[in-house]
Motif scaffolding. Structure first.
Motif, mmCIF file in Angstrom:
data_model
loop_
_atom_site.group_PDB
_atom_site.id
_atom_site.type_symbol
_atom_site.label_atom_id
_atom_site.label_comp_id
_atom_site.label_asym_id
_atom_site.label_seq_id
_atom_site.Cartn_x
_atom_site.Cartn_y
_atom_site.Cartn_z
ATOM 1 N N GLN A 150 0.868 -1.183 0.000
ATOM 2 C CA GLN A 150 0.000 0.000 0.000
ATOM 3 C C GLN A 150 0.899 1.225 0.000
ATOM 4 O O GLN A 150 1.770 1.374 0.865
ATOM 5 N N ASP A 199 -7.525 4.381 -4.235
ATOM 6 C CA ASP A 199 -8.409 5.116 -3.320
ATOM 7 C C ASP A 199 -8.676 6.492 -3.927
ATOM 8 O O ASP A 199 -7.814 7.371 -3.900
ATOM 9 N N GLY A 245 -11.374 8.254 -2.974
ATOM 10 C CA GLY A 245 -12.225 8.987 -2.045
ATOM 11 C C GLY A 245 -13.603 8.406 -1.841
ATOM 12 O O GLY A 245 -14.344 8.871 -0.991
ATOM 13 N N GLY A 246 -13.984 7.369 -2.586
ATOM 14 C CA GLY A 246 -15.298 6.756 -2.401
ATOM 15 C C GLY A 246 -15.271 5.715 -1.301
ATOM 16 O O GLY A 246 -14.249 5.518 -0.633
ATOM 17 N N ALA A 247 -16.404 5.045 -1.111
ATOM 18 C CA ALA A 247 -16.477 4.020 -0.074
ATOM 19 C C ALA A 247 -15.618 2.813 -0.434
ATOM 20 O O ALA A 247 -15.107 2.126 0.437
ATOM 21 N N LEU A 248 -15.470 2.565 -1.723
ATOM 22 C CA LEU A 248 -14.675 1.430 -2.194
ATOM 23 C C LEU A 248 -13.529 1.924 -3.062
ATOM 24 O O LEU A 248 -13.667 2.912 -3.781
ATOM 25 N N ARG A 249 -12.428 1.219 -3.003
ATOM 26 C CA ARG A 249 -11.347 1.491 -3.946
ATOM 27 C C ARG A 249 -11.755 1.038 -5.355
ATOM 28 O O ARG A 249 -12.595 0.154 -5.499
ATOM 29 N N LEU A 251 -3.173 0.014 -3.649
ATOM 30 C CA LEU A 251 -2.879 -1.309 -3.089
ATOM 31 C C LEU A 251 -2.560 -2.215 -4.266
ATOM 32 O O LEU A 251 -3.343 -2.285 -5.210
ATOM 33 N N VAL A 269 -14.258 -5.543 -3.298
ATOM 34 C CA VAL A 269 -14.340 -4.828 -2.022
ATOM 35 C C VAL A 269 -12.962 -4.736 -1.366
ATOM 36 O O VAL A 269 -12.393 -3.657 -1.249
ATOM 37 N N CYS A 270 -12.411 -5.864 -0.947
ATOM 38 C CA CYS A 270 -11.133 -5.804 -0.220
ATOM 39 C C CYS A 270 -9.934 -5.922 -1.151
ATOM 40 O O CYS A 270 -8.892 -5.342 -0.896
#
Lengths: 253, 270
Positions: free
Chosen positions: A5, A42, A44-48, A82, A218-219
């Motif tokens: 990261q 990233d 800035g949203g909820a998800l990358r 990431l 998601v992750c």
């Protein structure tokens, strides 16, 4: 495979037809990233956002993003990444001939593989489909050694119709030519594409045809179970088992 | 700052009040190299069921404004496979490992509890309750886990019914309560309804309210969970009476940030 990261520095943002080409400097990811792998940005949203680079060297990577997509920082800014994530593609070795099948939206996902295969000495052909000429990535920006076959729905560039018309309805010269196939299209086309492969190749070896299947991620590391893909007899994870899967295992999509 | 959960069978001490919630860090090895595990109080691994589950049909994740909806259907290879694959890795993990067992039936919970009691790498078990369970069912599930386990038992309550179920969980033998499992929601995605758990910053006020209500009704240690994206979010749970806090979806967005959060909490918990 070590996942990192870190902050990527935006080196350049340039228009490329319906895309923006964003060049980022992040040696720890760029140097390790192999065709088929991706990074999560990233913004800035909820998800990358999952990015499959279109080019990479030891220090920098390029991503092609839709011009009307989420904003990226201008040159001098940073984007937290990431990566590298996912399973690298099983790349062909010379003299194998590689056929790429892509639509306008997903073409960037295949370009790193195309560049690496050409650099290794493999002949590479691209069957590229788009709604119209306006949606096409500039052909002059593609690797010069890449042989391009165009299909547009409205006939404004290349042949009119759909890519499947070139690959189905009997033995396909393109599929007969190819020793390996990489696809990045709407997954709804994969069953027909798999059928075309079976019609051309009686016993395609494992890995002969690989196809991109990238649902919402998601992750990115295989921890959350959110990016399940129906492949083979069960579900696999796009982020850790993919995002490219054996096309013949995706037939039931 | 260390945290102690004084249980009925044994005590649990954690070096930091920040934990990673079940369902977020997989089986504990997926974030290797990305997450400063050593700074955390514990990793909660799982959820795992007694038997393997294929999980829900895709799509499983739906992006929403300010969050996401996720429905995995408890996709996991089952207790035996998980223990065979992971127990050694947990023993090497530089923080405490808590096992999240998804409750199915009292019989399966008891059988799983017996297996888990023999796993030296674990410091505790967190029991996840099925949606829609009533207080009698909760008491039976927790009681089954309690009688089988020699480890401290945490029970994760559904957020929407935490207050209703808290007493039953404590009466069943819970040593601590996690408040709580993410709330459920529905969204239309590509023309289809998808129902799943909601994650995002807006869950924090829901969880904080539920934790304050539960704190007024039971006397066991509480762990706050839901929508923690900053050190201030975590401190709000501690201020409301929690002894520890679980971070969930923030890990997916910024694993390095979770490590920083743990360090900040260690330096100044309040």
């Amino acid at each position: 495979m070590t996942v990192v990261q870190g902050d990527a520095h935006v080196v350049e943002v340039a228009a490329a037809g319906p895309y923006r080409r964003v060049r980022l400097r992040i040696p720890p990811i760029a140097a390790r990233l192999r065709p088929g792998q991706f990074a999560m940005a990233d913004l800035g949203g909820a998800l990358r956002a999952p990015w499959l680079p279109s080019d990479a060297d030891a220090e920098e990577l390029d991503v092609l993003l839709p011009s009307d997509g989420r904003a990226v920082p201008p040159p001098g800014g940073v984007v937290n990444l990431l990566g590298p994530l996912g399973r690298p593609l099983d790349m062909p070795a010379p003299p194998a001939r590689l056929l790429l099948v892509a639509d306008d939206r997903r073409l960037p996902a295949l370009l790193l593989a195309a560049r690496r295969a050409l650099a290794a000495g493999c002949p590479v052909s691209l069957l590229l489909s788009a709604p119209s000429a306006a949606a096409l990535y500039p052909l002059a920006a593609l690797p010069p050694a890449l042989e391009v076959h165009l299909v547009t729905a409205d006939g404004s560039a290349g042949r009119a119709g759909s890519p499947l018309e070139l690959l189905t309805g009997g033995p396909s010269p393109l599929l007969s030519w190819a020793d390996r196939l990489l696809a990045a299209t709407d997954p709804a086309l994969y069953p027909a594409l798999a059928q075309a492969v079976r019609a051309t190749r009686l016993r395609p070896p494992a890995g002969y045809a690989q196809a991109l299947y990238l649902p919402t991620v998601v992750c990115g590391v295989g921890a959350c179970g959110g990016c399940a893909v129906p492949a083979g007899s069960g579900y696999r994870r796009a982020c850790s088992d993919g995002p490219f899967f054996d096309l013949l295992e995706l037939e039931a999509v | 700052m260390s945290v102690s959960l004084h249980g009925s069978k044994s005590d649990l001490s954690l070096r930091n009040p920040l934990l990673v919630a079940a369902g977020c860090a997989g089986l504990g090895t997926e974030y290797r190299g990305l997450l400063d595990v050593q700074s955390l109080g514990a990793l909660v691994v799982g959820p795992v069921t007694m038997r393997a589950r294929a999980g829900a049909a895709p799509p499983r994740a739906v992006p929403l404004p300010g969050g996401l909806l996720l429905h995995t259907g408890l996709d996991n290879p089952g207790l035996s496979v998980v223990l065979r694959r992971c127990a050694r890795a947990w023993a090497r993990t530089p923080t405490a490992v808590i096992f999240h067992l998804a409750a199915t039936t009292p019989g399966e919970v008891a059988a799983a509890g017996l297996r888990l009691s023999g796993v030296d790498a674990l410091v505790a078990v967190e029991l996840g309750l099925p949606d829609g369970a009533d207080p009698d069912e909760v008491a039976a599930l927790v009681g089954a886990a309690r009688s089988a386990l020699t480890l401290p038992l945490l029970v994760r309550l559904p957020l929407s019914s935490a207050v209703w179920l808290a007493e039953a969980a404590v009466e069943g033998g819970a040593d601590a309560l996690t408040v709580g499992a993410p709330p459920r929601g529905s969204a239309v995605h590509e023309g289809r309804f998808v129902t799943g758990r909601l994650y995002g910053p807006l869950v924090h006020p829901l969880a904080l309210r539920a934790l304050r209500q539960v704190a007024g009704s039971v006397k066991v240690p509480l762990i706050g969970c839901g929508g923690v994206y900053s050190t201030a979010d975590a401190r709000a749970f501690l201020q409301a009476g929690a002894v520890a806090v679980q971070v969930d979806a923030a890990l997916w967005r910024d694993p390095a940030g979770v490590g920083r959060m743990a360090q900040e909490l260690a330096a100044a918990p309040a």
